[in-house]
Motif scaffolding. Structure first.
Motif, PDB file in Angstrom:
ATOM      1  N   LEU A 176      -1.025  -7.356  -8.007  1.00  0.00           N
ATOM      2  CA  LEU A 176       0.204  -6.622  -7.451  1.00  0.00           C
ATOM      3  C   LEU A 176       1.305  -6.952  -8.385  1.00  0.00           C
ATOM      4  O   LEU A 176       2.023  -5.485  -8.485  1.00  0.00           O
ATOM      5  CB  LEU A 176       0.309  -6.880  -5.899  1.00  0.00           C
ATOM      6  CG  LEU A 176      -0.007  -6.504  -4.659  1.00  0.00           C
ATOM      7  CD1 LEU A 176       0.025  -7.173  -3.351  1.00  0.00           C
ATOM      8  CD2 LEU A 176      -0.134  -5.164  -4.673  1.00  0.00           C
TER       9      LEU A 176
ATOM     10  N   LYS B 114      -4.883  -9.382   4.450  1.00  0.00           N
ATOM     11  CA  LYS B 114      -4.418  -8.915   5.641  1.00  0.00           C
ATOM     12  C   LYS B 114      -5.274  -7.764   6.299  1.00  0.00           C
ATOM     13  O   LYS B 114      -5.436  -7.517   7.477  1.00  0.00           O
ATOM     14  CB  LYS B 114      -3.141  -8.620   5.557  1.00  0.00           C
ATOM     15  CG  LYS B 114      -1.987  -9.816   5.170  1.00  0.00           C
ATOM     16  CD  LYS B 114      -0.817  -9.210   5.115  1.00  0.00           C
ATOM     17  CE  LYS B 114       0.058 -10.572   4.840  1.00  0.00           C
ATOM     18  NZ  LYS B 114       1.542 -10.105   4.729  1.00  0.00           N
TER      19      LYS B 114
ATOM     20  N   GLY C 152      -5.319 -10.317  -5.517  1.00  0.00           N
ATOM     21  CA  GLY C 152      -4.462  -9.471  -4.904  1.00  0.00           C
ATOM     22  C   GLY C 152      -3.256  -9.804  -5.418  1.00  0.00           C
ATOM     23  O   GLY C 152      -2.529  -8.884  -5.960  1.00  0.00           O
TER      24      GLY C 152
ATOM     25  N   LEU D 286       2.107 -12.242   0.590  1.00  0.00           N
ATOM     26  CA  LEU D 286       0.661 -12.545   0.555  1.00  0.00           C
ATOM     27  C   LEU D 286       0.477 -13.795  -0.085  1.00  0.00           C
ATOM     28  O   LEU D 286      -0.342 -14.314   0.483  1.00  0.00           O
ATOM     29  CB  LEU D 286      -0.125 -11.545  -0.482  1.00  0.00           C
ATOM     30  CG  LEU D 286      -1.790 -11.451  -0.751  1.00  0.00           C
ATOM     31  CD1 LEU D 286      -2.176 -11.462   1.012  1.00  0.00           C
ATOM     32  CD2 LEU D 286      -2.092 -10.226  -1.560  1.00  0.00           C
TER      33      LEU D 286
ATOM     34  N   ASN E  79       0.906  -1.116  -0.089  1.00  0.00           N
ATOM     35  CA  ASN E  79       0.032  -0.321  -0.079  1.00  0.00           C
ATOM     36  C   ASN E  79       0.864   1.225   0.080  1.00  0.00           C
ATOM     37  O   ASN E  79       0.509   2.130  -0.614  1.00  0.00           O
ATOM     38  CB  ASN E  79      -0.860  -0.126   1.122  1.00  0.00           C
ATOM     39  CG  ASN E  79      -2.119  -1.131   1.107  1.00  0.00           C
ATOM     40  OD1 ASN E  79      -1.957  -1.755   0.200  1.00  0.00           O
ATOM     41  ND2 ASN E  79      -2.916  -1.195   2.247  1.00  0.00           N
TER      42      ASN E  79
ATOM     43  N   THR F  35      -8.450  -6.468  -1.901  1.00  0.00           N
ATOM     44  CA  THR F  35      -8.127  -7.807  -2.548  1.00  0.00           C
ATOM     45  C   THR F  35      -6.665  -8.269  -1.581  1.00  0.00           C
ATOM     46  O   THR F  35      -5.924  -9.262  -1.718  1.00  0.00           O
ATOM     47  CB  THR F  35      -7.565  -7.732  -3.829  1.00  0.00           C
ATOM     48  OG1 THR F  35      -6.332  -6.641  -3.926  1.00  0.00           O
ATOM     49  CG2 THR F  35      -8.701  -7.719  -4.725  1.00  0.00           C
ATOM     50  N   ASN F  36      -6.342  -7.639  -0.339  1.00  0.00           N
ATOM     51  CA  ASN F  36      -5.411  -8.008   0.629  1.00  0.00           C
ATOM     52  C   ASN F  36      -6.006  -8.467   1.788  1.00  0.00           C
ATOM     53  O   ASN F  36      -6.589  -7.638   2.610  1.00  0.00           O
ATOM     54  CB  ASN F  36      -4.760  -6.586   1.009  1.00  0.00           C
ATOM     55  CG  ASN F  36      -3.463  -6.882   1.797  1.00  0.00           C
ATOM     56  OD1 ASN F  36      -3.320  -8.160   2.336  1.00  0.00           O
ATOM     57  ND2 ASN F  36      -2.525  -6.168   2.067  1.00  0.00           N
TER      58      ASN F  36
ATOM     59  N   ILE G  39      -6.582  -2.649  -4.282  1.00  0.00           N
ATOM     60  CA  ILE G  39      -5.542  -3.405  -3.467  1.00  0.00           C
ATOM     61  C   ILE G  39      -5.780  -3.715  -2.263  1.00  0.00           C
ATOM     62  O   ILE G  39      -5.741  -4.531  -1.771  1.00  0.00           O
ATOM     63  CB  ILE G  39      -4.146  -2.302  -3.501  1.00  0.00           C
ATOM     64  CG1 ILE G  39      -3.667  -2.242  -5.102  1.00  0.00           C
ATOM     65  CG2 ILE G  39      -3.094  -2.901  -2.792  1.00  0.00           C
ATOM     66  CD1 ILE G  39      -2.833  -0.983  -5.310  1.00  0.00           C
ATOM     67  N   SER G  40      -6.366  -2.758  -1.458  1.00  0.00           N
ATOM     68  CA  SER G  40      -6.841  -2.825  -0.413  1.00  0.00           C
ATOM     69  C   SER G  40      -7.906  -3.898  -0.016  1.00  0.00           C
ATOM     70  O   SER G  40      -7.648  -4.852   0.730  1.00  0.00           O
ATOM     71  CB  SER G  40      -7.607  -1.441   0.371  1.00  0.00           C
ATOM     72  OG  SER G  40      -8.010  -1.706   1.471  1.00  0.00           O
TER      73      SER G  40
ATOM     74  N   ARG H  69      -7.055 -13.536  -2.050  1.00  0.00           N
ATOM     75  CA  ARG H  69      -5.728 -13.454  -1.833  1.00  0.00           C
ATOM     76  C   ARG H  69      -5.027 -13.677  -3.260  1.00  0.00           C
ATOM     77  O   ARG H  69      -4.108 -12.899  -3.786  1.00  0.00           O
ATOM     78  CB  ARG H  69      -5.106 -14.368  -0.999  1.00  0.00           C
ATOM     79  CG  ARG H  69      -3.518 -14.736  -1.202  1.00  0.00           C
ATOM     80  CD  ARG H  69      -2.890 -15.655  -0.078  1.00  0.00           C
ATOM     81  NE  ARG H  69      -3.441 -16.920  -0.243  1.00  0.00           N
ATOM     82  CZ  ARG H  69      -2.933 -17.850   0.593  1.00  0.00           C
ATOM     83  NH1 ARG H  69      -2.257 -17.817   1.545  1.00  0.00           N
ATOM     84  NH2 ARG H  69      -3.273 -19.134   0.308  1.00  0.00           N
TER      85      ARG H  69
END
Length: 213
Positions: free
Chosen positions: A87, A128, A83, A204, A27, A125-126, A122-123, A80
């Protein structure tokens, strides 16, 4: 607001979330890359996109945690790999981008909403991000008070802390874009950012995700 959440708990939670948001990762790399190439406004669009992701996950946790826990493992597994793929694609795109200083003064600038959507993707598909909201936020809840209002307040403050962190990195990225002495130096900065994104994608892909919460 302090009738909903204890000031001490809220302060401690905010500091902890800000520290986590300031930790370099995919990020942060995206925010620095965009702001160094397209300026401060574009970096703020990144921040808004990441906050959008946190707000979405906060709503899910506040209103649907019991329901989604039944299929969370499968959901996170799919998310995941989406993402990871995104990325890697983004890293390849940044790797081949022109130097930061040249791009900062380029007439072409992506639309605010387009950058926001990229950051939100991005957020979202993460996994975490969702795990952080689903695990960290409930731990700050005072069991002697109604939980739902506390979850909403915590989600809002988590979003504010993330906005603050990415605003700081936006300022750094904008200054970096203006300070890069040459296009060649800017290219190497882009490649460093791309490498961070690849590292984030690898991390990831190797992360162990919970089957339920």
């Amino acid at each position: 607001m302090f009738e909903i959440v204890s000031p001490t708990i809220l302060f401690g939670f905010s500091v902890m979330w800000l520290a986590a948001a300031m930790t370099p990762g995919a990020n942060v790399a995206f925010t620095v890359s965009i702001s160094s190439r397209y300026g401060f406004r574009a970096g703020i669009a990144c921040a808004a996109g990441f906050v959008t992701g946190i707000l979405v996950y906060s709503i899910i946790v506040a209103f649907g945690l019991t329901f989604i826990s039944q299929w969370l493992g499968q959901f996170l597994a799919i998310v995941r790999w989406v993402g990871v793929t995104y990325l890697i694609w983004l890293a390849c795109k940044i790797w081949n981008s022109p130097g930061a200083r040249i791009a900062t003064h380029n007439i072409y600038r992506p639309e605010f909403w387009r950058i926001l959507a990229q950051a939100a993707l991005i957020s979202l598909t993460n996994p975490k991000a969702m795990i952080s909201v689903a695990i960290v936020v409930p731990q700050a809840i005072d069991v002697t008070r109604p939980p739902l209002p506390q979850l909403i307040v915590m989600g809002l403050f988590a979003s504010l802390m993330s906005l603050l962190a990415h605003s700081i990195y936006t300022t750094i990225g904008t200054a970096l874009g203006r300070a890069v002495p040459s296009e060649k130096a800017g290219i190497w900065i882009n490649r460093l950012i791309a490498a961070i994104l690849i590292f984030g994608a690898v991390g990831l892909s190797l992360a162990t995700l919970p089957q339920n919460l």
